[in-house]
Design an enzyme around this catalytic site. Structure first.
Site, mmCIF file in Angstrom:
data_model
loop_
_atom_site.group_PDB
_atom_site.id
_atom_site.type_symbol
_atom_site.label_atom_id
_atom_site.label_comp_id
_atom_site.label_asym_id
_atom_site.label_seq_id
_atom_site.Cartn_x
_atom_site.Cartn_y
_atom_site.Cartn_z
ATOM 1 N N LYS A 82 17.362 13.813 25.899
ATOM 2 C CA LYS A 82 16.748 14.160 24.601
ATOM 3 C C LYS A 82 17.344 13.381 23.436
ATOM 4 C CE LYS A 82 15.398 18.792 26.042
ATOM 5 N NZ LYS A 82 15.424 20.221 25.774
ATOM 6 N N ASP A 117 11.215 22.166 20.868
ATOM 7 C CA ASP A 117 12.090 23.249 21.368
ATOM 8 C C ASP A 117 12.351 24.315 20.305
ATOM 9 O OD1 ASP A 117 12.482 22.422 24.000
ATOM 10 O OD2 ASP A 117 14.197 21.162 23.504
HETATM 11 N N1 LIG Z 1 14.036 28.095 27.641
HETATM 12 C C1 LIG Z 1 13.917 26.837 27.282
HETATM 13 O O1 LIG Z 1 12.830 26.346 26.912
HETATM 14 C C2 LIG Z 1 15.142 25.959 27.271
HETATM 15 C C3 LIG Z 1 15.115 24.753 26.549
HETATM 16 C C4 LIG Z 1 16.288 23.959 26.552
HETATM 17 C C5 LIG Z 1 17.407 24.375 27.295
HETATM 18 N N2 LIG Z 1 17.377 25.553 27.997
HETATM 19 C C6 LIG Z 1 18.546 26.005 28.772
HETATM 20 O O2 LIG Z 1 19.678 26.015 27.909
HETATM 21 C C7 LIG Z 1 20.855 25.760 28.669
HETATM 22 C C8 LIG Z 1 21.730 24.741 27.946
HETATM 23 O O3 LIG Z 1 21.051 23.492 27.892
HETATM 24 P P1 LIG Z 1 21.662 22.284 27.036
HETATM 25 O O4 LIG Z 1 20.642 21.217 27.041
HETATM 26 O O5 LIG Z 1 22.190 22.776 25.744
HETATM 27 O O6 LIG Z 1 22.911 21.860 27.954
HETATM 28 P P2 LIG Z 1 24.212 21.060 27.470
HETATM 29 O O7 LIG Z 1 23.883 20.148 26.342
HETATM 30 O O8 LIG Z 1 24.798 20.515 28.725
HETATM 31 O O9 LIG Z 1 25.191 22.204 26.873
HETATM 32 C C9 LIG Z 1 25.753 23.181 27.730
HETATM 33 C C10 LIG Z 1 26.461 24.243 26.882
HETATM 34 O O10 LIG Z 1 26.969 25.247 27.787
HETATM 35 C C11 LIG Z 1 28.378 25.381 27.568
HETATM 36 N N3 LIG Z 1 29.034 25.718 28.830
HETATM 37 C C12 LIG Z 1 28.824 25.130 30.032
HETATM 38 N N4 LIG Z 1 29.639 25.708 30.955
HETATM 39 C C13 LIG Z 1 30.361 26.662 30.299
HETATM 40 C C14 LIG Z 1 31.349 27.599 30.713
HETATM 41 N N5 LIG Z 1 31.771 27.658 31.984
HETATM 42 N N6 LIG Z 1 31.866 28.455 29.790
HETATM 43 C C15 LIG Z 1 31.430 28.420 28.494
HETATM 44 N N7 LIG Z 1 30.497 27.543 28.044
HETATM 45 C C16 LIG Z 1 29.967 26.678 28.945
HETATM 46 C C17 LIG Z 1 28.820 24.027 27.042
HETATM 47 O O11 LIG Z 1 30.071 24.163 26.408
HETATM 48 P P3 LIG Z 1 31.038 22.870 26.246
HETATM 49 O O12 LIG Z 1 30.513 22.100 25.073
HETATM 50 O O13 LIG Z 1 32.372 23.479 26.013
HETATM 51 O O14 LIG Z 1 30.955 22.099 27.537
HETATM 52 C C18 LIG Z 1 27.660 23.708 26.098
HETATM 53 O O15 LIG Z 1 27.793 24.428 24.900
HETATM 54 C C19 LIG Z 1 20.384 25.287 30.048
HETATM 55 O O16 LIG Z 1 20.548 26.367 30.945
HETATM 56 C C20 LIG Z 1 18.904 25.001 29.867
HETATM 57 O O17 LIG Z 1 18.159 25.269 31.023
HETATM 58 C C21 LIG Z 1 16.268 26.350 27.987
#
Ligand SMILES: NC(=O)c1ccc[n+]([C@@H]2O[C@H](COP(=O)([O-])OP(=O)(O)OC[C@H]3O[C@@H](n4cnc5c(N)ncnc54)[C@H](OP(=O)(O)O)[C@@H]3O)[C@@H](O)[C@H]2O)c1
Length: 300
Positions: A82, A117
């Site tokens: 993205k 989004d």
């Molecule tokens: N419903 C929808 O339409 C939609 C749209 C977009 C995304 N999502 C969902 O949103 C989620 C996040 O997506 P993203 O694109 O933001 O991913 P991302 O950029 O990889 O960010 C992941 C986030 O999760 C945190 N995290 C990961 N493992 C962790 C742990 N063990 N303990 C605490 N925090 C943890 C990370 O913290 P750190 O920075 O410390 O690593 C970061 O803040 C995904 O599950 C995705 O499927 C849903």
């Protein structure tokens, strides 16, 4: 006889006039976007087909170029593309500029990057709680790509404060700096994901944007018992029966929602950009829930 519009797969996958849509991601196999879009296209009898493409980060520029050469009309992007797509666009929508990320691309004479989004996040929330989020304070867990869209959308509302808590606090601070020009009242407050120090009792909306819960993990550090009784818990992760967080919140008597509504609403906005047709949102959501129930029954 016309086929059942929700039958999957479609009996015919295209002809010489079929227009191509798709989604780029790495990984991509788990994506529900092809199901959502192909169901909507089939239901509206539109001559498009939507395919998933496994595109690795090093191949993103060639994939965009190749898709265009093949006559593709538009594509979605998911993790990890993205942010990288921003630099590959000829033009960006206001939402894409504000968010610093592109999840939808229209390929016409020029490549136009959009971000749907944030719209999806708010539209799904307002389906459940039309009164939200007016005033009030929001606690967001996570500061990754999804949090970026959620913060961007919330800044367009009247929320009083956005507490942005992340395991890696520097990432929350960087996001607050990115939004500083749009956050003249300094509503974003970055903080570490230290469960004892978060302002649980002040917030009317809790949003999980961390990836925890996607695989059914229950290790997200939360203190739901400290939330006000009328607080709303919104997990943008989705699962067949809600998520570990929404189930836990229900156990505490709180109103909840998972990310399925957001997924469908962001898809509907992209669908409209490409086809100028409204996606049949309620029918798609019903179908996804039925599918999830069927999958769960198979697994039991
Ligand atoms: N419903 C929808 O339409 C939609 C749209 C977009 C995304 N999502 C969902 O949103 C989620 C996040 O997506 P993203 O694109 O933001 O991913 P991302 O950029 O990889 O960010 C992941 C986030 O999760 C945190 N995290 C990961 N493992 C962790 C742990 N063990 N303990 C605490 N925090 C943890 C990370 O913290 P750190 O920075 O410390 O690593 C970061 O803040 C995904 O599950 C995705 O499927 C849903």
């Amino acid at each position: 006889m016309r086929h059942d519009p929700f039958q999957w797969p479609k009996p015919c996958l295209g002809s010489g006039t079929t227009k191509l849509l798709g989604v780029f991601g790495d990984p991509i196999a788990h994506s529900l976007s092809p199901i959502i879009h192909n169901l909507a296209l089939s239901r509206l009898d539109l001559d498009y087909h939507y395919l998933p493409f496994h595109v690795t980060p090093e191949h993103l520029p060639q994939a965009v170029h190749g898709f265009r050469i093949l006559g593709g009309r538009g594509f979605n992007a998911t993790v990890p593309h993205k942010e990288a797509l921003v630099a590959l666009m000829d033009d960006l929508s206001d939402a894409a500029i504000r968010t610093g990320a592109v999840n939808t691309v229209s390929c016409q004479d020029r490549l136009i990057g959009h971000n749907t989004d944030g719209h999806g996040f708010l539209a799904a929330l307002r389906d459940m709680r039309p009164d939200f989020p007016q005033g009030g304070k929001v606690l967001i867990l996570g500061a990754g790509g999804a949090a970026r869209s959620v913060v961007s959308a919330l800044l367009e509302t009247s929320v009083e404060a956005i507490f942005l808590a992340n395991r890696t606090v520097e990432r929350a601070q960087a996001l607050a700096r990115f939004f500083a020009p749009h956050d003249t009242q300094r509503r974003i407050q970055p903080m570490a994901l230290a469960v004892d120090q978060l302002p649980w009792d002040e917030v009317t909306l809790l949003v999980n944007t961390t990836s925890l819960g996607l695989k059914g993990e229950t290790t997200l550090p939360v203190a739901l018992h400290r939330l006000p009784a009328d607080a709303f818990v919104y997990d943008i992760v989705y699962g067949p029966q809600g998520t570990p967080l929404t189930r836990l919140a229900q156990h505490h008597g709180l109103q909840t929602m998972d990310g399925m509504g957001m997924l469908v609403h962001q898809a509907a906005a992209a669908f409209y950009l490409w086809t100028q047709h409204e996606m049949p949102i309620a029918a798609i959501q019903d179908h996804l829930r039925q599918r999830a129930n069927a999958d769960r029954q198979k697994a039991d």
